[in-house]
Enzyme design. Sequence first.
Site, PDB file in Angstrom:
ATOM      1  N   SER A 140     -74.838  71.818  67.603  1.00 62.63           N
ATOM      2  CA  SER A 140     -74.179  70.399  67.656  1.00 62.63           C
ATOM      3  C   SER A 140     -74.034  70.147  66.389  1.00 62.63           C
ATOM      4  CB  SER A 140     -75.272  69.420  68.457  1.00 62.63           C
ATOM      5  OG  SER A 140     -74.063  68.095  68.756  1.00 62.63           O
ATOM      6  N   TYR A 153     -82.650  64.991  71.540  1.00 62.62           N
ATOM      7  CA  TYR A 153     -81.209  66.044  71.215  1.00 62.62           C
ATOM      8  C   TYR A 153     -81.433  65.950  69.880  1.00 62.62           C
ATOM      9  CZ  TYR A 153     -76.696  68.090  72.129  1.00 62.62           C
ATOM     10  OH  TYR A 153     -76.036  68.995  72.559  1.00 62.62           O
TER      11      TYR A 153
HETATM   12  N1  LIG Z   1     -69.900  69.119  75.606  1.00 66.67           N
HETATM   13  C1  LIG Z   1     -70.069  68.648  74.463  1.00 66.67           C
HETATM   14  O1  LIG Z   1     -69.605  67.676  73.836  1.00 66.67           O
HETATM   15  C2  LIG Z   1     -70.746  69.303  73.210  1.00 66.67           C
HETATM   16  C3  LIG Z   1     -72.193  69.757  72.272  1.00 66.67           C
HETATM   17  C4  LIG Z   1     -72.347  69.736  71.368  1.00 66.67           C
HETATM   18  C5  LIG Z   1     -72.734  70.763  71.655  1.00 66.67           C
HETATM   19  N2  LIG Z   1     -73.233  70.955  72.578  1.00 66.67           N
HETATM   20  C6  LIG Z   1     -73.623  71.835  73.689  1.00 66.67           C
HETATM   21  O2  LIG Z   1     -73.239  73.036  74.192  1.00 66.67           O
HETATM   22  C7  LIG Z   1     -73.860  73.712  75.033  1.00 66.67           C
HETATM   23  C8  LIG Z   1     -73.417  74.194  76.455  1.00 66.67           C
HETATM   24  O3  LIG Z   1     -73.285  72.606  76.786  1.00 66.67           O
HETATM   25  P1  LIG Z   1     -72.300  72.103  77.755  1.00 66.67           P
HETATM   26  O4  LIG Z   1     -71.217  71.206  77.445  1.00 66.67           O
HETATM   27  O5  LIG Z   1     -71.445  73.565  78.263  1.00 66.67           O
HETATM   28  O6  LIG Z   1     -72.745  71.254  79.248  1.00 66.67           O
HETATM   29  P2  LIG Z   1     -72.679  71.344  80.544  1.00 66.67           P
HETATM   30  O7  LIG Z   1     -71.521  72.032  80.567  1.00 66.67           O
HETATM   31  O8  LIG Z   1     -73.961  70.517  80.850  1.00 66.67           O
HETATM   32  O9  LIG Z   1     -73.614  73.523  80.632  1.00 66.67           O
HETATM   33  C9  LIG Z   1     -75.031  73.194  80.605  1.00 66.67           C
HETATM   34  C10 LIG Z   1     -75.538  74.238  80.733  1.00 66.67           C
HETATM   35  O10 LIG Z   1     -76.995  74.332  80.604  1.00 66.67           O
HETATM   36  C11 LIG Z   1     -77.357  75.109  81.670  1.00 66.67           C
HETATM   37  N3  LIG Z   1     -79.022  74.781  81.465  1.00 66.67           N
HETATM   38  C12 LIG Z   1     -79.233  73.243  81.941  1.00 66.67           C
HETATM   39  N4  LIG Z   1     -80.711  73.090  82.032  1.00 66.67           N
HETATM   40  C13 LIG Z   1     -81.033  74.080  81.937  1.00 66.67           C
HETATM   41  C14 LIG Z   1     -82.383  75.112  82.362  1.00 66.67           C
HETATM   42  N5  LIG Z   1     -83.457  74.314  82.328  1.00 66.67           N
HETATM   43  N6  LIG Z   1     -82.415  76.656  81.904  1.00 66.67           N
HETATM   44  C15 LIG Z   1     -80.964  77.092  81.754  1.00 66.67           C
HETATM   45  N7  LIG Z   1     -80.158  77.098  81.306  1.00 66.67           N
HETATM   46  C16 LIG Z   1     -80.332  75.558  82.243  1.00 66.67           C
HETATM   47  C17 LIG Z   1     -77.176  74.437  82.552  1.00 66.67           C
HETATM   48  O11 LIG Z   1     -76.606  75.652  84.050  1.00 66.67           O
HETATM   49  P3  LIG Z   1     -78.014  74.851  85.242  1.00 66.67           P
HETATM   50  O12 LIG Z   1     -77.860  73.187  85.689  1.00 66.67           O
HETATM   51  O13 LIG Z   1     -77.293  75.721  85.913  1.00 66.67           O
HETATM   52  O14 LIG Z   1     -79.382  75.699  84.396  1.00 66.67           O
HETATM   53  C18 LIG Z   1     -75.179  74.707  82.591  1.00 66.67           C
HETATM   54  O15 LIG Z   1     -74.583  76.074  82.725  1.00 66.67           O
HETATM   55  C19 LIG Z   1     -75.404  73.260  75.117  1.00 66.67           C
HETATM   56  O16 LIG Z   1     -75.831  73.996  74.380  1.00 66.67           O
HETATM   57  C20 LIG Z   1     -75.048  71.681  74.199  1.00 66.67           C
HETATM   58  O17 LIG Z   1     -75.768  71.226  74.181  1.00 66.67           O
HETATM   59  C21 LIG Z   1     -71.841  70.477  73.859  1.00 66.67           C
END
Ligand SMILES: NC(=O)c1ccc[n+]([C@@H]2O[C@H](COP(=O)([O-])OP(=O)(O)OC[C@H]3O[C@@H](n4cnc5c(N)ncnc54)[C@H](OP(=O)(O)O)[C@@H]3O)[C@@H](O)[C@H]2O)c1
Length: 263
Positions: A140, A153
Amino acid sequence: MGQFQNKVIWITGASSGIGEAVSKAFNASGATVLISSRRKEELERVKSSCPFPDKVYIFPLDLTQSSSIQAVTSEVLSKFEIDLLFNNGGISQRSLTAETSIENDRKIFEVNYFGHVQMTKAVLPQMLKRGNGHIVTTSSLTGKWGFYLRSAYAASKHALHGFFDSLRMEVEDLGIQVTLITPGFIATEISKHALDKSGNPSGEMDNNQAQGISAEECARQILAGVAAGKQEFGVGGNELRGLFLHRYFPRIFRKILKRTAAR
Ligand SMILES: NC(=O)c1ccc[n+]([C@@H]2O[C@H](COP(=O)([O-])OP(=O)(O)OC[C@H]3O[C@@H](n4cnc5c(N)ncnc54)[C@H](OP(=O)(O)O)[C@@H]3O)[C@@H](O)[C@H]2O)c1
């Protein structure tokens, strides 16, 4: 068909947001994709919406459970040769440091750091034996600097850089590529899933995320960067300018960052 044709790609956090979009994009590009997260029914939905669902395999796992990772990695590695591991599952935080329990800090680290480290250590020997492979991890911009309401985080994402930068030095001459991705604001439900001070999902959509680029555009940028073999790259919109300012004008950058809305 693209350059990922016939590659086997394992993606965690594939049930929503960035992981879902990346799974569909890799599959559209001809790859066999193995998709993991906790919610099996959401993984079924992602599989059925992929362009080539017969090349999509579901392996539910919980990144906080070492035994779950161990069982699933042994099953996967007995069936597949993994070309690319995409460590993407993650959970964010929306709570002040002073109000966040150490248990919440540890939970965030279990998902965002130790889960990926265990996945990587499980898959790495197969890649090393073969002499090729690619390990990609979603960090991130908060892996480059801290931000309001995200102390644990940001720390968990910073830790990924220490681990994967070190790993790259050890394995890049052995045929293994290591890539870190630093997304900015992506329009997913990450802020709704983020832990509040009680350790429950915040349930709130942040303005920053709502105004971010789509998960599909994010996936397009990710596939381009991965295909180019970049070691580290940002994905997002104007907020990526922060990478330049942070590096070359850190004092100005910190002043701007301080004035940025926390949500
Ligand atoms: N969106 C942003 O602005 C942003 C910015 C920077 C970085 N990121 C990073 O991008 C990645 C994806 O995030 P996203 O934005 O797509 O958010 P999201 O829609 O909330 O997706 C998070 C994913 O992680 C999985 N997850 C959460 N806890 C878990 C666990 N204990 N075991 C296995 N899987 C787990 C969730 O699946 P389940 O609930 O089915 O387990 C879901 O598929 C993350 O690493 C996040 O930190 C996002």
